[in-house]
Design a protein around this motif. Structure first.
Motif, PDB file in Angstrom:
ATOM      1  N   TYR A  35      17.908 -24.844  26.373  1.00 27.22           N
ATOM      2  CA  TYR A  35      17.766 -23.412  26.636  1.00 27.22           C
ATOM      3  C   TYR A  35      19.135 -22.816  26.893  1.00 27.22           C
ATOM      4  O   TYR A  35      19.838 -23.275  27.785  1.00 27.22           O
ATOM      5  CB  TYR A  35      16.868 -23.205  27.842  1.00 27.22           C
ATOM      6  N   ASP A  39      23.112 -13.279  24.833  1.00 24.69           N
ATOM      7  CA  ASP A  39      22.953 -11.838  24.824  1.00 24.69           C
ATOM      8  C   ASP A  39      21.969 -11.443  23.738  1.00 24.69           C
ATOM      9  O   ASP A  39      22.027 -11.942  22.637  1.00 24.69           O
ATOM     10  CB  ASP A  39      24.285 -11.143  24.523  1.00 24.69           C
ATOM     11  N   LEU A  40      21.119 -10.564  24.086  1.00 28.45           N
ATOM     12  CA  LEU A  40      20.160 -10.095  23.107  1.00 28.45           C
ATOM     13  C   LEU A  40      20.870  -9.297  22.026  1.00 28.45           C
ATOM     14  O   LEU A  40      21.704  -8.463  22.313  1.00 28.45           O
ATOM     15  CB  LEU A  40      19.158  -9.161  23.776  1.00 28.45           C
ATOM     16  N   GLU A  41      20.482  -9.575  20.797  1.00 28.47           N
ATOM     17  CA  GLU A  41      21.058  -8.801  19.720  1.00 28.47           C
ATOM     18  C   GLU A  41      20.215  -7.559  19.538  1.00 28.47           C
ATOM     19  O   GLU A  41      19.007  -7.629  19.434  1.00 28.47           O
ATOM     20  CB  GLU A  41      21.025  -9.648  18.455  1.00 28.47           C
ATOM     21  N   GLY A  42      20.846  -6.415  19.501  1.00 30.20           N
ATOM     22  CA  GLY A  42      20.073  -5.202  19.304  1.00 30.20           C
ATOM     23  C   GLY A  42      20.590  -4.478  18.080  1.00 30.20           C
ATOM     24  O   GLY A  42      21.630  -4.822  17.534  1.00 30.20           O
ATOM     25  N   GLN A  43      19.872  -3.463  17.658  1.00 32.51           N
ATOM     26  CA  GLN A  43      20.385  -2.740  16.511  1.00 32.51           C
ATOM     27  C   GLN A  43      20.224  -1.240  16.697  1.00 32.51           C
ATOM     28  O   GLN A  43      19.414  -0.776  17.481  1.00 32.51           O
ATOM     29  CB  GLN A  43      19.711  -3.194  15.224  1.00 32.51           C
ATOM     30  N   MET A  44      21.061  -0.526  16.003  1.00 33.73           N
ATOM     31  CA  MET A  44      20.929   0.919  16.052  1.00 33.73           C
ATOM     32  C   MET A  44      20.872   1.441  14.629  1.00 33.73           C
ATOM     33  O   MET A  44      21.547   0.935  13.734  1.00 33.73           O
ATOM     34  CB  MET A  44      22.093   1.547  16.798  1.00 33.73           C
ATOM     35  N   ASP A  45      20.053   2.436  14.448  1.00 36.26           N
ATOM     36  CA  ASP A  45      19.895   2.990  13.115  1.00 36.26           C
ATOM     37  C   ASP A  45      20.992   4.000  12.862  1.00 36.26           C
ATOM     38  O   ASP A  45      21.355   4.772  13.745  1.00 36.26           O
ATOM     39  CB  ASP A  45      18.551   3.712  13.000  1.00 36.26           C
ATOM     40  N   LEU A  46      21.476   3.978  11.658  1.00 31.76           N
ATOM     41  CA  LEU A  46      22.404   5.028  11.281  1.00 31.76           C
ATOM     42  C   LEU A  46      21.598   6.164  10.710  1.00 31.76           C
ATOM     43  O   LEU A  46      20.708   5.937   9.898  1.00 31.76           O
ATOM     44  CB  LEU A  46      23.352   4.525  10.196  1.00 31.76           C
ATOM     45  N   TRP A 143      36.556  -2.847  14.548  1.00 34.55           N
ATOM     46  CA  TRP A 143      35.155  -2.435  14.594  1.00 34.55           C
ATOM     47  C   TRP A 143      34.656  -2.340  16.041  1.00 34.55           C
ATOM     48  O   TRP A 143      33.886  -1.452  16.400  1.00 34.55           O
ATOM     49  CB  TRP A 143      34.338  -3.447  13.795  1.00 34.55           C
ATOM     50  N   GLU A 144      35.162  -3.221  16.868  1.00 35.25           N
ATOM     51  CA  GLU A 144      34.764  -3.233  18.278  1.00 35.25           C
ATOM     52  C   GLU A 144      35.065  -1.878  18.929  1.00 35.25           C
ATOM     53  O   GLU A 144      34.263  -1.340  19.700  1.00 35.25           O
ATOM     54  CB  GLU A 144      35.593  -4.314  18.955  1.00 35.25           C
ATOM     55  N   VAL A 147      32.686   0.803  17.851  1.00 38.62           N
ATOM     56  CA  VAL A 147      31.402   0.709  18.553  1.00 38.62           C
ATOM     57  C   VAL A 147      31.521   1.301  19.955  1.00 38.62           C
ATOM     58  O   VAL A 147      30.593   1.944  20.450  1.00 38.62           O
ATOM     59  CB  VAL A 147      30.930  -0.763  18.599  1.00 38.62           C
ATOM     60  N   ASP A 151      29.302   4.314  21.450  1.00 42.72           N
ATOM     61  CA  ASP A 151      28.632   4.274  22.753  1.00 42.72           C
ATOM     62  C   ASP A 151      28.872   5.547  23.527  1.00 42.72           C
ATOM     63  O   ASP A 151      27.964   6.128  24.122  1.00 42.72           O
ATOM     64  CB  ASP A 151      29.230   3.132  23.582  1.00 42.72           C
TER      65      ASP A 151
ATOM     66  N   PRO B  48      30.203  -6.916  18.394  1.00 45.37           N
ATOM     67  CA  PRO B  48      30.734  -6.159  19.537  1.00 45.37           C
ATOM     68  C   PRO B  48      29.605  -5.805  20.489  1.00 45.37           C
ATOM     69  O   PRO B  48      28.440  -5.793  20.113  1.00 45.37           O
ATOM     70  CB  PRO B  48      31.288  -4.888  18.888  1.00 45.37           C
ATOM     71  N   VAL B  53      22.647   0.157  21.775  1.00 47.98           N
ATOM     72  CA  VAL B  53      21.682  -0.555  20.936  1.00 47.98           C
ATOM     73  C   VAL B  53      20.409  -0.832  21.697  1.00 47.98           C
ATOM     74  O   VAL B  53      20.417  -1.062  22.893  1.00 47.98           O
ATOM     75  CB  VAL B  53      22.250  -1.888  20.410  1.00 47.98           C
ATOM     76  N   LYS B  54      19.311  -0.826  20.934  1.00 51.22           N
ATOM     77  CA  LYS B  54      18.037  -1.148  21.540  1.00 51.22           C
ATOM     78  C   LYS B  54      17.613  -2.513  21.005  1.00 51.22           C
ATOM     79  O   LYS B  54      17.747  -2.764  19.829  1.00 51.22           O
ATOM     80  CB  LYS B  54      16.988  -0.114  21.109  1.00 51.22           C
ATOM     81  N   PRO B  55      17.094  -3.363  21.880  1.00 51.63           N
ATOM     82  CA  PRO B  55      16.572  -4.628  21.366  1.00 51.63           C
ATOM     83  C   PRO B  55      15.446  -4.346  20.384  1.00 51.63           C
ATOM     84  O   PRO B  55      14.685  -3.408  20.561  1.00 51.63           O
ATOM     85  CB  PRO B  55      16.027  -5.334  22.610  1.00 51.63           C
ATOM     86  N   LYS B 145      33.291  -8.400  15.543  1.00 45.91           N
ATOM     87  CA  LYS B 145      33.962  -7.330  16.282  1.00 45.91           C
ATOM     88  C   LYS B 145      35.419  -7.153  15.892  1.00 45.91           C
ATOM     89  O   LYS B 145      35.995  -6.097  16.141  1.00 45.91           O
ATOM     90  CB  LYS B 145      33.839  -7.558  17.781  1.00 45.91           C
ATOM     91  N   SER B 147      36.487  -7.149  12.799  1.00 47.16           N
ATOM     92  CA  SER B 147      36.665  -6.596  11.446  1.00 47.16           C
ATOM     93  C   SER B 147      37.245  -5.201  11.551  1.00 47.16           C
ATOM     94  O   SER B 147      37.151  -4.544  12.579  1.00 47.16           O
ATOM     95  CB  SER B 147      35.357  -6.512  10.677  1.00 47.16           C
ATOM     96  N   LEU B 167      19.988   2.111   6.888  1.00 50.03           N
ATOM     97  CA  LEU B 167      21.041   1.176   7.264  1.00 50.03           C
ATOM     98  C   LEU B 167      21.023   0.998   8.771  1.00 50.03           C
ATOM     99  O   LEU B 167      20.877   1.960   9.515  1.00 50.03           O
ATOM    100  CB  LEU B 167      22.409   1.724   6.860  1.00 50.03           C
ATOM    101  N   LEU B 169      22.943  -1.050  12.177  1.00 51.32           N
ATOM    102  CA  LEU B 169      24.081  -1.836  12.639  1.00 51.32           C
ATOM    103  C   LEU B 169      23.632  -2.695  13.799  1.00 51.32           C
ATOM    104  O   LEU B 169      22.825  -2.276  14.611  1.00 51.32           O
ATOM    105  CB  LEU B 169      25.188  -0.904  13.132  1.00 51.32           C
ATOM    106  N   ALA B 171      24.597  -4.958  17.249  1.00 52.03           N
ATOM    107  CA  ALA B 171      25.592  -5.239  18.277  1.00 52.03           C
ATOM    108  C   ALA B 171      24.874  -5.944  19.412  1.00 52.03           C
ATOM    109  O   ALA B 171      23.637  -5.968  19.458  1.00 52.03           O
ATOM    110  CB  ALA B 171      26.236  -3.941  18.775  1.00 52.03           C
ATOM    111  N   THR B 173      23.556  -6.304  23.196  1.00 51.05           N
ATOM    112  CA  THR B 173      23.238  -5.374  24.267  1.00 51.05           C
ATOM    113  C   THR B 173      24.148  -5.672  25.443  1.00 51.05           C
ATOM    114  O   THR B 173      24.416  -6.826  25.759  1.00 51.05           O
ATOM    115  CB  THR B 173      21.787  -5.504  24.705  1.00 51.05           C
TER     116      THR B 173
END
Lengths: 169, 181
Positions: A35, A39-46, A143-144, A147, A151, B48, B53-55, B145, B147, B167, B169, B171, B173
């Motif tokens: 285990y 970190d949870l991977e999240g995404q945001m829509d463009l 890119w960081e 982002v 934010d 990054p 971002v939302k899970p 991150k 790139s 599309l 992206l 990242a 959380t």
């Protein structure tokens, strides 16, 4: 309990519980060892504008059934632009070197990201398009950092972020 | 723990059932937390961190993953067979933009363009045969991150020009207990 133990005991030890428990502990140990909380991977829509929104100069030019022209850059109509510059000077390559907030009143230099939040929140009260914002950044910016700027825009309430093509330098 | 009532010689064992229930609960918890590897997601990419971002609560069914990172030889050395590795090394130098799609070797931008066009055409045909108007495939872009913004922008642009409108992206959380700033 003071009753005599009966000749036929209630519990029959036919089920070999001990080995089963050993297996259960083995499994538990395996899953505990494997285990790792990541970190949870999240995404945001463009947000891309829908096909019918184009930047028409005059009322007559508005075409309600315009098909998306693949060669025209799809951009949201926005009043505010955040310009992020970077300097490839060997020291802070790719990090933010200058932040500028551009709106209808003109460009306004900002020192840090925190100050940018405050400025954006100010602007969001007066600007008419409260959701859309554009980010214009140098091609070499990491890119960081982009982002981080995204934010900041979200924090200030601008939910629809669109990107401006980086200048060719 | 109670000892048996005096004089009977009974040894009262601690009641095991609740303890075993707890053990089974723990086991269930860790089993549920196992994250079986999503093979389209490239693990070597450090995304990054972002608060915006939302899970993802419900995974889209129709998704294409584009992973991008600067090329580093050590990432691929142990994973690719020797002939593929030599071909890849010839094409990429350290730090070049390297696009990773599951099941394919590291690609350059031109390869991605060609591949995207093929995918789009296939998807369009499929959509039209079903009577849908547009391709509803979402593209998820997972960029390392480090790139460059220009590279990511070009990929976004390429996807838009090919015709994809959805599309996303990715990242990490920011506000998870294990994560830091």
């Amino acid at each position: 309990m003071t009753t005599k133990r009966k000749p036929d005991a209630d519990i029959e030890p036919n089920l070999p519980v001990t080995p089963m428990l050993d297996m259960a502990f083995q499994l538990l140990a395996f899953f505990v060892m494997t285990y790792h909380p990541s970190d949870l991977e999240g995404q945001m829509d463009l947000s891309l504008p829908s096909e019918n929104i184009t930047q028409a100069k005059k009322q007559e030019d508005v075409q309600t059934n315009a098909a998306p022209d693949p060669n025209k850059p799809l951009e949201l109509p926005a009043n505010v632009t955040v310009i992020v510059r970077t300097q490839m000077d060997g020291v802070n390559d790719g990090r933010i070197s200058a932040l500028t907030l551009q709106d209808d009143a003109g460009p306004h230099a900002v020192d840090t990201l925190d100050k940018l939040v405050a400025e954006l929140k100010d602007r969001s009260k007066t600007v008419e398009n409260k959701e859309n914002i554009k980010i214009q950044a140098d091609g070499k910016l990491k890119w960081e950092e982009v982002v981080k700027v995204m934010d900041v825009c979200q924090q200030a309430g601008f939910k629809n972020i669109s990107f401006v093509p980086p200048e060719q330098r | 723990m109670s000892h048996g009532g005096g004089g009977e010689g009974h040894v009262a064992e601690p009641n095991l059932t609740p303890l075993l229930d707890v053990v089974l609960q723990l086991l269930m918890f860790f089993m549920m937390c196992v994250n079986f590897v999503n093979e389209q997601v490239n693990e070597s990419i450090a995304l990054p961190k972002s608060q915006a971002v939302k899970p993802m609560d419900k995974a889209d069914t129709d998704v294409l993953y584009i992973n991008m990172k600067p090329f580093a030889k050590k990432d691929f050395q142990d994973r690719l067979p020797a002939d593929v590795m030599s071909r890849v090394e010839a094409r990429f130098s350290e730090g070049d933009e390297c696009i990773l799609i599951s099941g394919k070797e590291p690609m350059k931008r031109m390869d991605l363009k060609v591949w995207l066009k093929q995918q789009y055409d296939d998807a369009k045909q499929l959509a039209e045969s079903r009577g849908a108007k547009d391709v509803s495939t979402a593209i998820v872009i997972r960029a390392h991150k480090d790139s460059d913004y220009g590279q990511v922008f070009d990929i976004l642009d390429m996807c838009k020009k090919t015709g994809y409108t959805r599309l996303k992206l990715r990242a990490l959380t920011k506000n998870t207990p294990g994560g830091g700033t």
